[in-house]
Design a protein around this motif. Structure first.
Motif, mmCIF file in Angstrom:
data_model
loop_
_atom_site.group_PDB
_atom_site.id
_atom_site.type_symbol
_atom_site.label_atom_id
_atom_site.label_comp_id
_atom_site.label_asym_id
_atom_site.label_seq_id
_atom_site.Cartn_x
_atom_site.Cartn_y
_atom_site.Cartn_z
ATOM 1 N N UNK A 175 -57.229 11.172 20.759
ATOM 2 C CA UNK A 175 -57.429 10.409 21.579
ATOM 3 C C UNK A 175 -55.874 10.026 21.399
ATOM 4 N N UNK A 176 -55.634 8.644 22.209
ATOM 5 C CA UNK A 176 -54.439 8.119 22.153
ATOM 6 C C UNK A 176 -54.341 7.041 21.323
ATOM 7 N N UNK A 177 -53.672 6.667 20.616
ATOM 8 C CA UNK A 177 -53.440 5.588 19.900
ATOM 9 C C UNK A 177 -53.124 5.435 18.825
ATOM 10 N N UNK A 178 -53.219 5.079 18.082
ATOM 11 C CA UNK A 178 -52.571 4.876 16.146
ATOM 12 C C UNK A 178 -52.795 6.270 15.869
ATOM 13 N N UNK A 179 -52.645 6.292 14.592
ATOM 14 C CA UNK A 179 -52.287 7.151 13.159
ATOM 15 C C UNK A 179 -53.536 7.585 12.860
ATOM 16 N N UNK A 180 -55.142 6.632 13.401
ATOM 17 C CA UNK A 180 -56.375 7.265 13.097
ATOM 18 C C UNK A 180 -56.842 8.130 14.082
ATOM 19 N N UNK A 181 -55.775 8.626 14.892
ATOM 20 C CA UNK A 181 -56.844 9.410 15.865
ATOM 21 C C UNK A 181 -55.913 10.888 15.655
ATOM 22 N N UNK A 182 -55.390 11.130 13.962
ATOM 23 C CA UNK A 182 -54.928 12.666 13.709
ATOM 24 C C UNK A 182 -55.956 12.511 12.627
ATOM 25 N N UNK A 183 -57.306 13.203 13.170
ATOM 26 C CA UNK A 183 -58.084 13.923 11.776
ATOM 27 C C UNK A 183 -57.516 15.624 10.985
ATOM 28 N N UNK A 184 -57.667 14.423 9.908
ATOM 29 C CA UNK A 184 -57.582 15.734 9.226
ATOM 30 C C UNK A 184 -59.078 16.952 8.336
ATOM 31 N N UNK A 185 -58.751 18.352 9.335
ATOM 32 C CA UNK A 185 -59.821 18.633 8.877
ATOM 33 C C UNK A 185 -59.776 20.528 7.833
ATOM 34 N N UNK A 186 -60.778 20.819 7.024
ATOM 35 C CA UNK A 186 -61.109 21.974 6.678
ATOM 36 C C UNK A 186 -61.842 22.962 7.374
ATOM 37 N N UNK A 187 -62.255 22.280 8.092
ATOM 38 C CA UNK A 187 -62.909 23.459 8.413
ATOM 39 C C UNK A 187 -63.243 23.789 10.737
ATOM 40 N N UNK A 188 -62.425 23.998 10.853
ATOM 41 C CA UNK A 188 -61.941 23.663 12.349
ATOM 42 C C UNK A 188 -61.539 25.226 12.192
ATOM 43 N N UNK A 189 -62.870 26.086 13.993
ATOM 44 C CA UNK A 189 -62.658 27.384 14.227
ATOM 45 C C UNK A 189 -61.214 27.820 14.299
ATOM 46 N N UNK A 190 -60.606 29.156 13.962
ATOM 47 C CA UNK A 190 -59.317 29.469 13.563
ATOM 48 C C UNK A 190 -59.361 30.612 14.668
ATOM 49 N N UNK A 191 -58.342 30.306 15.296
ATOM 50 C CA UNK A 191 -58.969 30.642 16.879
ATOM 51 C C UNK A 191 -58.372 32.318 16.971
ATOM 52 N N UNK A 192 -58.529 32.910 18.347
ATOM 53 C CA UNK A 192 -58.839 33.900 18.466
ATOM 54 C C UNK A 192 -57.469 34.630 19.655
#
Length: 366
Positions: A14-31
């Motif tokens: 969402x819009x806002x500060x650096x807390x709006x950036x979420x590091x993930x290791x389980x995000x679906x790989x695009x096709x």
């Protein structure tokens, strides 16, 4: 190759500060869909669009402050409605990152098999026709971008590149150099023109120095004086960011007290001083306002001096292919400030907004 079903990614929630950036290791790989290719990302450069989009700075609801300030609490709801570069809302979650470099590892239907295994850059402007005028979007804004292990892109936006530069070095070019070359093209910069470049130490500013010189024009950079030594190898006359008397400073630097073109990415309170050093019929081109979007213009300066103003955002398709050619011929050089691993993207953005670096910051996937 064996492509995993999930990947690492930094997701903007969402819009806002650096807390709006979420590091993930389980995000679906695009096709990759028809006419697309899947790219294993090696590196991805940072740029102001990342910050402006996250903070909703593009919104008309933001009318003061620098590019890093973004939305205020009372204007957040309004800002979110037109918070993209194109004046539309952003869809969340979104993976940002307009400047990935990587290797094509899978193809959608209709994608040429010759792309498979090639190292590529991605053209940042997304258009549905070869003229570059229809369905315009920006990579990492209207679609997911390169802050991830994998990304997909339309084949028309994928440019193979064969050169000795590292992936991180190549990731410094796309947004900054396309922006700079588009500015110079819009303003019709030609051999012998004197070009005053604000924000010369940043990604776009340092690109402007190189691309101006490449045209046979005379770049004059403005930057804080503690950055002059690092910029010296670019071979450009350098002025303080806010000289006491700009006309005198120009006279001492290039033997004349005015310039033919101003290439501005800064804006803010110093704007009027710059406009006053344009030669009659001079051209002003702008593609950023990191020091503030609101400026005061004396219309008499504009019409009595026959000045010409240009905005520069959407780049014609040939700009990117020309850029790739400049890189492969060694006509422009990367200016890599620092690299960060993907999981440290927030720290990379903190360094980016502090504006103490020279050139471009890049995240790597290694």
């Amino acid at each position: 190759m064996n492509i995993p079903s999930t990947m690492r990614a930094v997701v903007l929630t969402g819009h806002g500060g650096l807390d709006k950036l979420s590091y993930r290791e389980d995000w679906p790989t695009p096709t990759p869909q028809a006419g697309e290719a899947l790219i294993k990302v090696a590196a991805c450069g940072l740029n102001n669009t990342d910050i402006n989009t996250r903070t909703a700075w593009y919104s008309k609801a933001v009318n003061s402050g620098t590019t890093n300030d973004g939305i205020k609490t009372e204007s957040a709801d309004t800002a979110e409605q037109d918070a993209s570069w194109g004046g539309n809302a952003i869809t969340f979650p979104r993976i940002q990152g307009a400047d990935p470099v990587g290797t094509v590892v899978a193809l959608g239907n209709g994608a040429p098999k010759s792309l498979l295994g090639q190292r590529v850059m991605i053209e940042t402007w997304l258009c549905s026709d070869n003229a570059g005028t229809s369905s315009i979007g920006y990579f990492g804004s209207e679609c997911d971008g390169g802050y991830a292990d994998y990304t997909v892109a339309p084949v028309r936006n994928i440019h193979p590149i064969d050169c000795p530069l590292s992936d991180a070095e190549l990731a410094t070019f796309a947004t900054s150099y396309v922006t700079a070359e588009n500015m110079l093209t819009r303003a019709g910069v030609k051999t012998g023109d004197a070009v005053l470049i604000t924000g010369a130490s940043g990604g776009v500013g340092s690109a402007l120095i190189q691309l101006t010189a490449r045209r046979g024009a005379i770049p004059v950079g403005m930057a804080t004086e503690n950055k002059h030594a690092a910029l010296a190898p670019l071979g450009c006359p350098l002025l303080p960011r806010e000289p006491e008397n700009l006309k005198v400073a120009l006279q001492q630097a290039i033997g004349r007290a005015d310039v033919d073109v101003i290439a501005d990415v800064v804006g803010g309170d110093s704007w009027r001083q710059w406009i006053n050093v344009l030669h009659r019929s001079g051209r002003y081109v702008v593609s950023g306002a990191i020091a503030g979007p609101m400026v005061e213009l004396d219309l008499r300066t504009l019409y009595l001096q026959d000045l010409i103003f240009y905005g520069a955002t959407v780049a014609p398709p040939l700009i990117f292919s020309n850029l790739v050619n400049y890189i492969t011929r060694g006509e422009i050089k990367p200016l890599l400030a620092k690299t960060f691993p993907l999981r440290e993207l927030t720290q990379a953005q903190e360094m980016f907004v502090a504006k103490k670096h020279i050139g471009n910051i890049v995240v790597t996937m290694a």
